[in-house]
Design an enzyme around this catalytic site. Structure first.
Site, PDB file in Angstrom:
ATOM      1  N   ARG A  68       0.805  -1.083  -0.222  1.00 16.86           N
ATOM      2  CA  ARG A  68      -0.149  -0.020  -0.136  1.00 16.86           C
ATOM      3  C   ARG A  68       0.943   1.154   0.065  1.00 16.86           C
ATOM      4  O   ARG A  68       2.075   1.262   0.285  1.00 16.86           O
ATOM      5  CB  ARG A  68      -1.035  -0.225   1.282  1.00 16.86           C
ATOM      6  CG  ARG A  68      -1.963  -0.799   1.162  1.00 16.86           C
ATOM      7  CD  ARG A  68      -3.059  -0.963   2.438  1.00 16.86           C
ATOM      8  NE  ARG A  68      -2.337  -1.176   3.657  1.00 16.86           N
ATOM      9  CZ  ARG A  68      -1.743  -0.280   4.436  1.00 16.86           C
ATOM     10  NH1 ARG A  68      -1.909   0.898   4.359  1.00 16.86           N
ATOM     11  NH2 ARG A  68      -1.163  -0.889   5.527  1.00 16.86           N
ATOM     12  N   TYR A 210      -1.134  -3.407  -6.784  1.00 16.06           N
ATOM     13  CA  TYR A 210      -0.901  -4.409  -5.682  1.00 16.06           C
ATOM     14  C   TYR A 210      -2.208  -4.012  -4.656  1.00 16.06           C
ATOM     15  O   TYR A 210      -2.481  -3.127  -4.062  1.00 16.06           O
ATOM     16  CB  TYR A 210       0.308  -4.128  -5.146  1.00 16.06           C
ATOM     17  CG  TYR A 210       1.010  -5.202  -4.261  1.00 16.06           C
ATOM     18  CD1 TYR A 210       1.635  -6.133  -4.973  1.00 16.06           C
ATOM     19  CD2 TYR A 210       0.697  -5.252  -2.999  1.00 16.06           C
ATOM     20  CE1 TYR A 210       2.192  -7.363  -4.538  1.00 16.06           C
ATOM     21  CE2 TYR A 210       1.112  -6.590  -2.377  1.00 16.06           C
ATOM     22  CZ  TYR A 210       2.156  -7.303  -2.865  1.00 16.06           C
ATOM     23  OH  TYR A 210       2.577  -8.380  -2.191  1.00 16.06           O
ATOM     24  N   HIS A 239     -10.599  -2.725  11.331  1.00 20.94           N
ATOM     25  CA  HIS A 239      -9.382  -3.548  10.930  1.00 20.94           C
ATOM     26  C   HIS A 239      -9.187  -4.680  11.907  1.00 20.94           C
ATOM     27  O   HIS A 239      -8.307  -4.443  12.616  1.00 20.94           O
ATOM     28  CB  HIS A 239      -8.179  -2.782  10.863  1.00 20.94           C
ATOM     29  CG  HIS A 239      -7.134  -3.291  10.094  1.00 20.94           C
ATOM     30  ND1 HIS A 239      -5.851  -3.030  10.157  1.00 20.94           N
ATOM     31  CD2 HIS A 239      -6.989  -4.170   9.178  1.00 20.94           C
ATOM     32  CE1 HIS A 239      -4.985  -3.591   9.465  1.00 20.94           C
ATOM     33  NE2 HIS A 239      -5.767  -4.467   8.696  1.00 20.94           N
ATOM     34  N   SER A 261      -1.364  -3.633  10.466  1.00 20.85           N
ATOM     35  CA  SER A 261      -0.948  -4.453   9.471  1.00 20.85           C
ATOM     36  C   SER A 261       0.216  -5.410   9.724  1.00 20.85           C
ATOM     37  O   SER A 261       1.184  -4.628  10.189  1.00 20.85           O
ATOM     38  CB  SER A 261      -0.788  -3.512   8.042  1.00 20.85           C
ATOM     39  OG  SER A 261      -1.820  -2.877   7.643  1.00 20.85           O
ATOM     40  N   ARG A 378       2.421 -12.064  -0.626  1.00 23.35           N
ATOM     41  CA  ARG A 378       1.252 -12.596  -0.056  1.00 23.35           C
ATOM     42  C   ARG A 378       0.396 -13.840  -0.724  1.00 23.35           C
ATOM     43  O   ARG A 378       0.941 -13.922  -1.977  1.00 23.35           O
ATOM     44  CB  ARG A 378       0.222 -11.375  -0.141  1.00 23.35           C
ATOM     45  CG  ARG A 378       0.741 -10.082   0.521  1.00 23.35           C
ATOM     46  CD  ARG A 378      -0.529  -9.606   1.634  1.00 23.35           C
ATOM     47  NE  ARG A 378       0.192  -8.443   2.405  1.00 23.35           N
ATOM     48  CZ  ARG A 378      -0.471  -8.199   3.466  1.00 23.35           C
ATOM     49  NH1 ARG A 378      -1.608  -8.886   3.997  1.00 23.35           N
ATOM     50  NH2 ARG A 378       0.082  -7.343   4.376  1.00 23.35           N
TER      51      ARG A 378
HETATM   52  P1  GTP Z   1      -2.292  -7.664   7.445  1.00 21.58           P
HETATM   53  O1  GTP Z   1      -2.662  -8.838   6.571  1.00 21.58           O
HETATM   54  O2  GTP Z   1      -0.932  -6.864   6.744  1.00 21.58           O
HETATM   55  O3  GTP Z   1      -3.328  -6.886   8.070  1.00 21.58           O
HETATM   56  O4  GTP Z   1      -1.471  -8.456   8.425  1.00 21.58           O
HETATM   57  P2  GTP Z   1      -2.032  -9.463   9.835  1.00 21.58           P
HETATM   58  O5  GTP Z   1      -2.161  -8.782  11.072  1.00 21.58           O
HETATM   59  O6  GTP Z   1      -2.826 -10.532   9.299  1.00 21.58           O
HETATM   60  O7  GTP Z   1      -0.340 -10.004  10.124  1.00 21.58           O
HETATM   61  P3  GTP Z   1       0.021 -11.502  10.069  1.00 21.58           P
HETATM   62  O8  GTP Z   1      -0.833 -12.606  10.897  1.00 21.58           O
HETATM   63  O9  GTP Z   1       0.152 -12.102   8.737  1.00 21.58           O
HETATM   64  O10 GTP Z   1       1.362 -11.470  10.910  1.00 21.58           O
HETATM   65  C1  GTP Z   1       2.519 -10.874  10.141  1.00 21.58           C
HETATM   66  C2  GTP Z   1       3.713 -11.069  10.977  1.00 21.58           C
HETATM   67  O11 GTP Z   1       3.617 -11.155  12.321  1.00 21.58           O
HETATM   68  C3  GTP Z   1       4.514 -12.535  10.572  1.00 21.58           C
HETATM   69  O12 GTP Z   1       5.786 -12.002  10.454  1.00 21.58           O
HETATM   70  C4  GTP Z   1       4.471 -13.229  11.879  1.00 21.58           C
HETATM   71  O13 GTP Z   1       5.436 -14.105  12.072  1.00 21.58           O
HETATM   72  C5  GTP Z   1       4.458 -12.138  13.044  1.00 21.58           C
HETATM   73  N1  GTP Z   1       3.483 -12.757  14.101  1.00 21.58           N
HETATM   74  C6  GTP Z   1       2.114 -13.258  14.302  1.00 21.58           C
HETATM   75  N2  GTP Z   1       1.875 -13.498  15.462  1.00 21.58           N
HETATM   76  C7  GTP Z   1       2.961 -13.390  16.390  1.00 21.58           C
HETATM   77  C8  GTP Z   1       3.240 -13.703  17.569  1.00 21.58           C
HETATM   78  O14 GTP Z   1       2.240 -14.079  18.484  1.00 21.58           O
HETATM   79  N3  GTP Z   1       4.361 -13.244  17.909  1.00 21.58           N
HETATM   80  C9  GTP Z   1       5.542 -12.671  17.162  1.00 21.58           C
HETATM   81  N4  GTP Z   1       6.669 -12.736  17.775  1.00 21.58           N
HETATM   82  N5  GTP Z   1       5.246 -12.678  15.867  1.00 21.58           N
HETATM   83  C10 GTP Z   1       4.127 -12.984  15.441  1.00 21.58           C
HETATM   84  C1  SPV Z   2      -2.814  -4.528   5.499  1.00 26.81           C
HETATM   85  O1  SPV Z   2      -2.074  -3.852   4.868  1.00 26.81           O
HETATM   86  O2  SPV Z   2      -3.398  -4.191   6.475  1.00 26.81           O
HETATM   87  C2  SPV Z   2      -3.272  -5.759   4.556  1.00 26.81           C
HETATM   88  C3  SPV Z   2      -2.708  -5.736   3.074  1.00 26.81           C
HETATM   89  O3  SPV Z   2      -4.220  -6.288   4.961  1.00 26.81           O
HETATM   90  S1  SPV Z   2      -3.466  -4.871   1.973  1.00 26.81           S
HETATM   91  O4  SPV Z   2      -4.849  -5.498   1.353  1.00 26.81           O
HETATM   92  O5  SPV Z   2      -2.447  -4.676   0.906  1.00 26.81           O
HETATM   93  O6  SPV Z   2      -3.774  -3.656   2.289  1.00 26.81           O
HETATM   94 MN    MN Z   3      -4.967  -5.739   6.815  1.00 29.38          MN
END
Ligand code: GTP
Ligand code: SPV
Ligand code: MN
Length: 599
Positions: A68, A210, A239, A261, A378
């Protein structure tokens, strides 16, 4: 009969963008397969090994187009005041004049696709319809997975129904005979625009292909536009992930959680609890729409139909259910292509492949020391493929929420879990949430910024008014029906830079404590910032955790918190007269408590 306003709008955009063809998406599997084949045929995508990765594609984006672009994201409300200090703003008419110049002839040589989509199960009282126009087949196949697309949406829309207009172009017209690039976009960041017109429920996006910049149902519609609709109509667009949590006795509750994010929503939403007998099932991993239900409880739906999840770090150890979800019918973006036509990313397996093709399309070996996948690589996968998807995930009535978690990436200061004293205090904790920035947005990774309710980049109006709306939401139902708030932090580090908390499935220990708090069965200790688990009430059985770490994880460092106060005051000052008085009072009260001898 086609919706009249829709027909007129498509014709207006066709005349402006002058595509070679127009295609109305019916949402069928045949349509998806045909577009997938076409992207492979023109070299825009790799088809993965059909035995090992059936119906999977890999795309590589342009290096200018990997996340983004917040600096190019605008909220064009009537007044700058209404967009507030955290959004870029331009006068709507000026922006449209400017962007029409970009759109003029921008689809030459391409197909204009019309994608009618529903955010939420079609027909749900919480769902909302949009139509995206795009010249990107990548966007079409992704929207097929991420939303409900096609003819059934047009039927639900009817002849006179209202819809969000979501206009998108990659901004790369083709001259006659010109060979297309594998990821068409406008590589000049300054020429990219991700623009919102909240007053007219419109989105205009240009130059990027993207994720959140281009899949307009997601952040642009379901958060930025929907947050304005929610303000006007008395609901919440957030979110947040949504889970169903079941205890060993078989009792279930629903929990929502706002993490910024790349701060763990997908991981948390699909967690395999390490505590025996506990079960987590997924409702959603990124966005939550909540409305007060007929029973007075806040009911939540996941407006999406798929996961657009962060690939790097996803493994059988960290998130086995995500790994199982992406085995088929999945679109990968910016991952490594392995020699056997598979995909790989950093930390997917203990041993990396001996070589591969990196996200930029170059020969790559792990010995190069360079990352093979982009940190914001992703996967796009159907939610229905998740082995722990809750059976009620598409219930049009939504699920009643009992607890809401807020949490960012904080190496220090913020304890593992803190319970808010009440609704207003919970909003306060959500409002002061901070997080170290990640690769999900173009910018500086690691810098700390305040990200209220994880909505900083996604709120379609003044952040101060948004917080006031949350406070109002607390008045919409009787107080005993309201969810309780918890502020969590999985990312605390020791002085030598190691995680103090193991995270992932071990986060179920925090969920257990919350579950028992809601049942009135677990003790908490009052501190100046909120209620933390009383000694011995957080179940750490079988966990090899240093006693010193335990203390540090749950302790409230008064000096460190007092040092935060000045920063929070500066940040609150930016909201001017829009800052709810209640929150300023909460900040003063917290400061007083921190300065007192005992809580
Ligand atoms: P968006 O899709 O961008 O909104 O992100 P999200 O909040 O769904 O993030 P996601 O679950 O994909 O986590 C992204 C990162 O956080 C990865 O690098 C994971 O390894 C790390 N992560 C997730 N949970 C934990 C946790 O409990 N501890 C630690 N240390 N890292 C974590
Ligand atoms: C975020 O950035 O919080 C996402 C990925 O979930 S995007 O859809 O690219 O915003
Ligand atoms: Mn998100």
């Amino acid at each position: 009969m086609i919706n009249k306003k829709l027909a007129a709008w498509v014709e207006e955009m066709r005349a402006l963008c002058t595509p070679d063809r127009v295609h109305w998406c019916d949402g069928s599997k045949a349509e998806y397969d045909r577009l997938a084949d076409e992207t492979v045929a023109v070299g825009a995508a790799n088809r993965l090994d059909p035995e090992r990765w059936p119906h999977c594609l890999l795309f590589r984006s342009d290096p200018s187009d990997v996340a983004r672009v917040e600096e190019r994201t605008f909220i064009c409300s009537k007044t700058r005041e209404d967009a507030g200090p955290s959004n870029n703003w331009m006068d709507p008419d000026e922006m449209k004049t400017l962007m029409r110049k970009s759109y003029r002839g921008c689809m030459k040589g391409r197909t204009l696709y019309v994608i009618p989509y529903s955010m939420g199960p079609i027909g749900s009282p919480i769902a909302n319809i949009g139509v995206e126009i795009t010249d990107s087949p990548y966007v079409v196949v992704n929207m097929h997975v991420m939303t409900r697309v096609g003819t059934k949406v047009l039927e639900a829309l009817g002849e006179d129904g209202e819809f969000v207009r979501a206009m998108h172009s990659v901004g790369a017209p083709l001259a006659p005979g010109q060979k297309d690039s594998s990821w068409p976009c406008n590589p000049d960041i300054q020429q990219k625009f991700i623009t919102h017109f909240p007053d007219t429920r419109e989105i205009w996006s240009y130059g990027s292909g993207y994720g959140g910049n281009a899949l307009l149902g997601k952040k642009c519609h379901a958060l930025r536009i929907a947050s304005v609709q929610a303000r006007d109509e008395g609901w919440l667009a957030e979110h947040m992930l949504i889970i169903k949590l079941t205890n060993p006795a078989g009792k279930s509750i629903y929990v929502a959680a706002a993490f910024p994010s790349q701060c763990g929503k997908t991981n948390f939403a699909m967690m395999e609890p390490t505590l025996p007998g506990w079960k987590v099932e997924t409702i959603g991993d990124d966005i939550c729409w909540m409305k007060p239900g007929p029973d007075g409880r806040w009911r939540a739906i996941n407006p999406e139909a798929g996961f657009f999840g962060v690939a790097p770090g996803t493994s059988m150890k960290s998130n086995p259910n995500a790994v199982r979800t992406v085995q088929r019918n999945t679109i990968f973006t910016n991952c490594v292509l392995t020699p056997d036509q598979g995909v790989w990313w950093e930390d997917m397996t203990d041993a990396p492949p001996s070589k591969g093709v990196d996200w930029q399309g170059n020969e790559w070996t792990p010995a190069s020391g360079k990352k093979g996948a982009h940190p914001n690589a992703r996967f796009t996968a159907p939610a229905s493929q998740c082995p722990v998807i809750a059976p009620e995930w598409e219930d049009p009535a939504g699920v009643p929420i009992s607890a809401i978690l807020f949490g960012g990436r904080r190496a220090s200061v913020v304890p593992l879990v803190t319970e808010a004293f009440n609704w207003q205090h919970g909003i306060f904790l959500g409002s002061i949430m901070g997080s170290e920035m990640t690769a999900a947005a173009f910018g500086t990774v690691g810098t700390l910024r305040r990200d209220p309710m994880a909505m900083l980049p996604f709120c379609g109006y003044h952040m101060g008014d948004y917080l006031a709306h949350w406070l109002r939401a607390g008045q919409m139902t009787s107080p005993d029906k309201l969810p309780r708030f918890y502020y969590v932090n999985w990312f605390r580090k020791s002085a030598d830079g190691k995680w103090l908390w193991p995270g992932f499935g071990e986060n179920s220990r925090v969920l257990k404590w919350i579950f028992e708090r809601l049942e009135g069965r677990s003790e908490a200790t009052r501190t100046p910032i909120g209620q933390v688990p009383a000694a011995g009430t957080l179940d750490l059985s079988g966990l090899d955790l240093d006693p010193e770490n335990q203390t540090e994880l749950l302790s409230v460092d008064r000096a460190a918190w007092l040092a935060e106060i000045a920063d929070i005051r500066r940040y609150y000052a930016k909201f001017g007269g829009h800052l709810p008085r209640e929150l300023a009072e909460e900040l003063d009260a917290m400061e007083r408590r921190l300065k007192e001898k005992s809580p």
